[in-house]
Design a protein around this motif. Structure first.
Motif, PDB file in Angstrom:
ATOM      1  N   MET A   1      69.857  26.402 -21.373  1.00 17.85           N
ATOM      2  CA  MET A   1      69.448  25.204 -20.680  1.00 17.85           C
ATOM      3  C   MET A   1      70.432  24.087 -21.000  1.00 17.85           C
ATOM      4  N   THR A   2      70.737  23.275 -20.025  1.00 17.95           N
ATOM      5  CA  THR A   2      71.682  22.193 -20.160  1.00 17.95           C
ATOM      6  C   THR A   2      71.115  21.114 -21.064  1.00 17.95           C
ATOM      7  N   LYS A   3      71.997  20.484 -21.857  1.00 13.76           N
ATOM      8  CA  LYS A   3      71.551  19.409 -22.728  1.00 13.76           C
ATOM      9  C   LYS A   3      71.516  18.121 -21.913  1.00 13.76           C
ATOM     10  N   LEU A   4      70.332  17.545 -21.800  1.00 11.58           N
ATOM     11  CA  LEU A   4      70.127  16.336 -21.020  1.00 11.58           C
ATOM     12  C   LEU A   4      69.726  15.182 -21.923  1.00 11.58           C
ATOM     13  N   THR A   5      70.038  13.965 -21.496  1.00 12.23           N
ATOM     14  CA  THR A   5      69.529  12.801 -22.204  1.00 12.23           C
ATOM     15  C   THR A   5      68.070  12.626 -21.809  1.00 12.23           C
ATOM     16  N   GLU A   6      67.379  11.784 -22.541  1.00 13.68           N
ATOM     17  CA  GLU A   6      65.971  11.530 -22.234  1.00 13.68           C
ATOM     18  C   GLU A   6      65.831  10.928 -20.830  1.00 13.68           C
ATOM     19  N   THR A   7      66.729  10.008 -20.497  1.00 14.79           N
ATOM     20  CA  THR A   7      66.683   9.367 -19.174  1.00 14.79           C
ATOM     21  C   THR A   7      66.907  10.387 -18.070  1.00 14.79           C
ATOM     22  N   GLN A   8      67.891  11.269 -18.238  1.00 13.06           N
ATOM     23  CA  GLN A   8      68.172  12.289 -17.235  1.00 13.06           C
ATOM     24  C   GLN A   8      66.971  13.218 -17.057  1.00 13.06           C
ATOM     25  N   THR A   9      66.338  13.592 -18.157  1.00  8.56           N
ATOM     26  CA  THR A   9      65.168  14.462 -18.095  1.00  8.56           C
ATOM     27  C   THR A   9      64.031  13.792 -17.342  1.00  8.56           C
ATOM     28  N   ILE A  10      63.813  12.504 -17.604  1.00  7.32           N
ATOM     29  CA  ILE A  10      62.731  11.775 -16.940  1.00  7.32           C
ATOM     30  C   ILE A  10      62.997  11.686 -15.438  1.00  7.32           C
ATOM     31  N   ILE A  11      64.232  11.349 -15.059  1.00  4.60           N
ATOM     32  CA  ILE A  11      64.576  11.207 -13.640  1.00  4.60           C
ATOM     33  C   ILE A  11      64.399  12.534 -12.907  1.00  4.60           C
ATOM     34  N   LEU A  12      64.945  13.618 -13.484  1.00  5.13           N
ATOM     35  CA  LEU A  12      64.863  14.925 -12.821  1.00  5.13           C
ATOM     36  C   LEU A  12      63.434  15.451 -12.761  1.00  5.13           C
ATOM     37  N   SER A  13      62.687  15.288 -13.841  1.00  5.26           N
ATOM     38  CA  SER A  13      61.307  15.784 -13.866  1.00  5.26           C
ATOM     39  C   SER A  13      60.437  15.039 -12.860  1.00  5.26           C
ATOM     40  N   ALA A  14      60.590  13.728 -12.809  1.00 11.30           N
ATOM     41  CA  ALA A  14      59.795  12.944 -11.858  1.00 11.30           C
ATOM     42  C   ALA A  14      60.176  13.297 -10.423  1.00 11.30           C
ATOM     43  N   GLY A  15      61.462  13.446 -10.157  1.00  9.69           N
ATOM     44  CA  GLY A  15      61.917  13.793  -8.817  1.00  9.69           C
ATOM     45  C   GLY A  15      61.455  15.175  -8.392  1.00  9.69           C
ATOM     46  N   ALA A  16      61.390  16.104  -9.328  1.00 10.15           N
ATOM     47  CA  ALA A  16      60.962  17.463  -9.007  1.00 10.15           C
ATOM     48  C   ALA A  16      59.481  17.510  -8.617  1.00 10.15           C
ATOM     49  N   GLN A  17      58.702  16.515  -9.047  1.00  7.25           N
ATOM     50  CA  GLN A  17      57.273  16.488  -8.751  1.00  7.25           C
ATOM     51  C   GLN A  17      56.943  15.696  -7.494  1.00  7.25           C
ATOM     52  N   ARG A  18      57.887  14.938  -6.972  1.00  4.82           N
ATOM     53  CA  ARG A  18      57.627  14.094  -5.805  1.00  4.82           C
ATOM     54  C   ARG A  18      57.859  14.867  -4.514  1.00  4.82           C
ATOM     55  N   PRO A  19      57.238  14.384  -3.421  1.00  6.49           N
ATOM     56  CA  PRO A  19      57.485  15.010  -2.117  1.00  6.49           C
ATOM     57  C   PRO A  19      58.966  14.919  -1.759  1.00  6.49           C
ATOM     58  N   ASP A  20      59.491  15.948  -1.200  1.00  2.00           N
ATOM     59  CA  ASP A  20      60.890  16.046  -0.790  1.00  2.00           C
ATOM     60  C   ASP A  20      61.859  15.894  -1.960  1.00  2.00           C
ATOM     61  N   ASN A  21      61.371  15.986  -3.185  1.00  2.00           N
ATOM     62  CA  ASN A  21      62.193  15.946  -4.405  1.00  2.00           C
ATOM     63  C   ASN A  21      63.014  14.668  -4.521  1.00  2.00           C
ATOM     64  N   ILE A  22      62.493  13.550  -4.056  1.00  2.00           N
ATOM     65  CA  ILE A  22      63.196  12.273  -4.133  1.00  2.00           C
ATOM     66  C   ILE A  22      63.113  11.752  -5.560  1.00  2.00           C
ATOM     67  N   ALA A  23      64.262  11.374  -6.126  1.00  3.83           N
ATOM     68  CA  ALA A  23      64.349  10.961  -7.521  1.00  3.83           C
ATOM     69  C   ALA A  23      64.029   9.484  -7.733  1.00  3.83           C
ATOM     70  N   LEU A  24      63.711   8.771  -6.672  1.00  2.00           N
ATOM     71  CA  LEU A  24      63.403   7.347  -6.785  1.00  2.00           C
ATOM     72  C   LEU A  24      61.901   7.145  -6.712  1.00  2.00           C
TER      73      LEU A  24
END
Length: 177
Positions: A1-24
Protein backbone atom coordinates in the motif's frame (compact mmCIF):
# COMPACT_ATOMS: atom_id res chain seq x y z
CA UNK A 1 0.00 0.00 0.00
CA UNK A 2 1.23 3.48 -0.86
CA UNK A 3 2.42 5.70 1.98
CA UNK A 4 0.01 8.61 2.24
CA UNK A 5 -0.06 11.68 4.44
CA UNK A 6 -2.99 12.10 6.79
CA UNK A 7 -4.42 14.85 4.56
CA UNK A 8 -4.14 12.69 1.43
CA UNK A 9 -5.85 9.79 3.20
CA UNK A 10 -8.71 12.02 4.37
CA UNK A 11 -9.24 13.53 0.89
CA UNK A 12 -9.19 10.15 -0.90
CA UNK A 13 -11.34 8.36 1.68
CA UNK A 14 -13.98 11.09 1.70
CA UNK A 15 -14.03 11.25 -2.10
CA UNK A 16 -14.37 7.48 -2.39
CA UNK A 17 -17.55 7.63 -0.28
CA UNK A 18 -19.22 10.50 -2.16
CA UNK A 19 -21.45 10.20 -5.22
CA UNK A 20 -19.43 10.19 -8.44
CA UNK A 21 -16.25 9.97 -6.30
CA UNK A 22 -15.92 13.77 -6.10
CA UNK A 23 -13.09 14.73 -3.73
CA UNK A 24 -14.58 18.11 -2.82
CA UNK A 25 -15.11 19.73 -0.38
CA UNK A 26 -11.61 19.45 1.02
CA UNK A 27 -11.11 18.89 4.77
CA UNK A 28 -11.88 21.82 7.06
CA UNK A 29 -8.84 24.03 7.54
CA UNK A 30 -7.20 23.04 4.24
CA UNK A 31 -7.34 26.02 1.91
CA UNK A 32 -5.18 28.41 -0.07
CA UNK A 33 -1.63 27.45 -0.96
CA UNK A 34 -1.68 24.35 1.25
CA UNK A 35 -4.76 23.00 -0.55
CA UNK A 36 -3.26 23.76 -3.95
CA UNK A 37 0.00 22.01 -3.04
CA UNK A 38 -1.75 18.93 -1.65
CA UNK A 39 -4.08 18.60 -4.64
CA UNK A 40 -1.30 19.23 -7.18
CA UNK A 41 0.80 16.42 -5.70
CA UNK A 42 -2.16 14.07 -5.71
CA UNK A 43 -2.91 14.88 -9.36
CA UNK A 44 0.77 14.31 -10.25
CA UNK A 45 0.61 10.88 -8.61
CA UNK A 46 -2.59 10.05 -10.49
CA UNK A 47 -4.79 9.78 -7.39
CA UNK A 48 -7.04 12.68 -8.38
CA UNK A 49 -8.25 13.78 -11.80
CA UNK A 50 -9.38 17.30 -12.63
CA UNK A 51 -12.58 17.09 -14.69
CA UNK A 52 -15.16 19.58 -15.96
CA UNK A 53 -17.69 20.33 -13.23
CA UNK A 54 -21.35 19.81 -14.02
CA UNK A 55 -22.81 22.98 -12.51
CA UNK A 56 -26.37 21.89 -13.29
CA UNK A 57 -25.94 18.97 -10.90
CA UNK A 58 -24.36 21.27 -8.31
CA UNK A 59 -20.91 19.71 -8.36
CA UNK A 60 -18.46 21.71 -6.25
CA UNK A 61 -15.80 23.73 -8.07
CA UNK A 62 -12.09 23.25 -7.56
CA UNK A 63 -11.10 26.12 -9.84
CA UNK A 64 -12.52 28.25 -12.61
CA UNK A 65 -10.94 27.86 -16.03
CA UNK A 66 -11.51 31.46 -17.11
CA UNK A 67 -13.89 30.66 -19.95
CA UNK A 68 -16.99 30.50 -17.76
CA UNK A 69 -16.46 26.86 -16.86
CA UNK A 70 -15.00 25.19 -13.82
CA UNK A 71 -13.36 21.97 -12.79
CA UNK A 72 -13.88 19.58 -9.93
CA UNK A 73 -11.70 16.81 -8.51
CA UNK A 74 -12.52 13.10 -8.82
CA UNK A 75 -10.78 10.17 -7.11
CA UNK A 76 -9.24 7.88 -9.75
CA UNK A 77 -8.76 4.12 -9.71
CA UNK A 78 -5.16 4.73 -8.59
CA UNK A 79 -6.55 6.84 -5.73
CA UNK A 80 -8.78 3.97 -4.64
CA UNK A 81 -5.83 1.60 -4.71
CA UNK A 82 -3.69 4.07 -2.74
CA UNK A 83 -6.14 3.90 0.18
CA UNK A 84 -6.53 0.13 -0.18
CA UNK A 85 -10.03 0.13 -1.64
CA UNK A 86 -10.90 -1.92 -4.71
CA UNK A 87 -12.25 0.50 -7.34
CA UNK A 88 -15.80 -0.17 -8.38
CA UNK A 89 -16.51 -0.33 -12.07
CA UNK A 90 -19.54 1.85 -12.61
CA UNK A 91 -20.47 4.99 -14.45
CA UNK A 92 -17.81 7.12 -12.72
CA UNK A 93 -14.69 5.30 -13.89
CA UNK A 94 -15.65 5.39 -17.58
CA UNK A 95 -16.41 9.09 -17.13
CA UNK A 96 -12.97 9.64 -15.62
CA UNK A 97 -11.35 7.82 -18.53
CA UNK A 98 -13.39 9.86 -21.00
CA UNK A 99 -12.33 13.13 -19.37
CA UNK A 100 -8.71 11.96 -19.14
CA UNK A 101 -8.68 11.21 -22.87
CA UNK A 102 -9.92 14.73 -23.61
CA UNK A 103 -7.57 16.42 -21.16
CA UNK A 104 -4.38 17.95 -22.41
CA UNK A 105 -1.17 16.67 -20.84
CA UNK A 106 0.31 18.92 -18.14
CA UNK A 107 2.81 21.47 -19.36
CA UNK A 108 6.35 20.58 -18.36
CA UNK A 109 8.58 23.45 -17.30
CA UNK A 110 10.89 24.58 -20.07
CA UNK A 111 14.51 25.33 -19.36
CA UNK A 112 15.82 28.68 -20.57
CA UNK A 113 19.43 28.79 -21.70
CA UNK A 114 21.85 31.10 -19.91
CA UNK A 115 20.11 31.09 -16.53
CA UNK A 116 21.74 30.17 -13.24
CA UNK A 117 19.42 27.19 -13.01
CA UNK A 118 20.60 25.96 -16.43
CA UNK A 119 24.20 26.47 -15.34
CA UNK A 120 23.55 24.48 -12.16
CA UNK A 121 21.98 21.61 -14.10
CA UNK A 122 24.96 21.56 -16.47
CA UNK A 123 27.36 21.44 -13.50
CA UNK A 124 25.47 18.54 -11.94
CA UNK A 125 25.31 16.58 -15.20
CA UNK A 126 29.10 16.35 -15.47
CA UNK A 127 30.87 13.23 -14.24
CA UNK A 128 32.64 15.30 -11.55
CA UNK A 129 29.40 16.80 -10.21
CA UNK A 130 29.59 19.89 -8.02
CA UNK A 131 29.89 20.76 -4.34
CA UNK A 132 27.89 23.49 -2.65
CA UNK A 133 31.04 25.66 -2.53
CA UNK A 134 31.52 25.27 -6.30
CA UNK A 135 27.85 26.09 -6.94
CA UNK A 136 28.09 29.18 -4.71
CA UNK A 137 31.22 30.35 -6.56
CA UNK A 138 29.63 29.84 -9.99
CA UNK A 139 26.20 31.33 -9.27
CA UNK A 140 26.83 33.91 -6.57
CA UNK A 141 24.07 32.39 -4.44
CA UNK A 142 24.30 31.84 -0.69
CA UNK A 143 24.86 28.21 0.31
CA UNK A 144 21.33 27.82 1.71
CA UNK A 145 19.92 29.09 -1.59
CA UNK A 146 21.95 26.54 -3.56
CA UNK A 147 20.70 23.72 -1.31
CA UNK A 148 17.13 25.02 -1.62
CA UNK A 149 17.30 25.09 -5.43
CA UNK A 150 18.65 21.54 -5.49
CA UNK A 151 15.95 20.27 -3.13
CA UNK A 152 12.97 22.38 -4.15
CA UNK A 153 13.39 23.17 -7.81
CA UNK A 154 15.51 20.38 -9.24
CA UNK A 155 14.21 17.47 -7.16
CA UNK A 156 10.60 18.41 -6.44
CA UNK A 157 9.53 20.72 -9.26
CA UNK A 158 11.56 19.29 -12.16
CA UNK A 159 11.68 15.72 -10.80
CA UNK A 160 15.41 15.26 -11.40
CA UNK A 161 17.19 12.47 -9.53
CA UNK A 162 19.94 14.23 -7.56
CA UNK A 163 22.48 12.14 -5.67
CA UNK A 164 24.92 13.32 -3.03
CA UNK A 165 28.09 11.37 -2.26
CA UNK A 166 30.97 12.11 0.08
CA UNK A 167 34.25 12.50 -1.80
CA UNK A 168 37.51 12.74 0.11
CA UNK A 169 38.99 16.24 -0.09
CA UNK A 170 35.85 17.74 -1.69
CA UNK A 171 33.01 16.95 0.70
CA UNK A 172 29.50 16.25 -0.53
CA UNK A 173 29.33 16.13 -4.34
CA UNK A 174 25.96 16.49 -6.02
CA UNK A 175 25.18 14.87 -9.37
CA UNK A 176 22.15 14.29 -11.54
CA UNK A 177 21.81 10.51 -11.48
Amino acid sequence: MTKLTETQTIILSAGAQRPDNIALPLPKGLHGAAAKMAVTRMIERGWLQEVDANLRRGEPLWRETGDGHGTTLVVTAAGFLAIGVEPTVDKTLPAIREHAAKATPPKLPTQRAGTKQAMLIAMLQTAEGATIAEIVAATGWMSHTARGVISGVLKKKLGLAITATKVGGRGSVYRIG
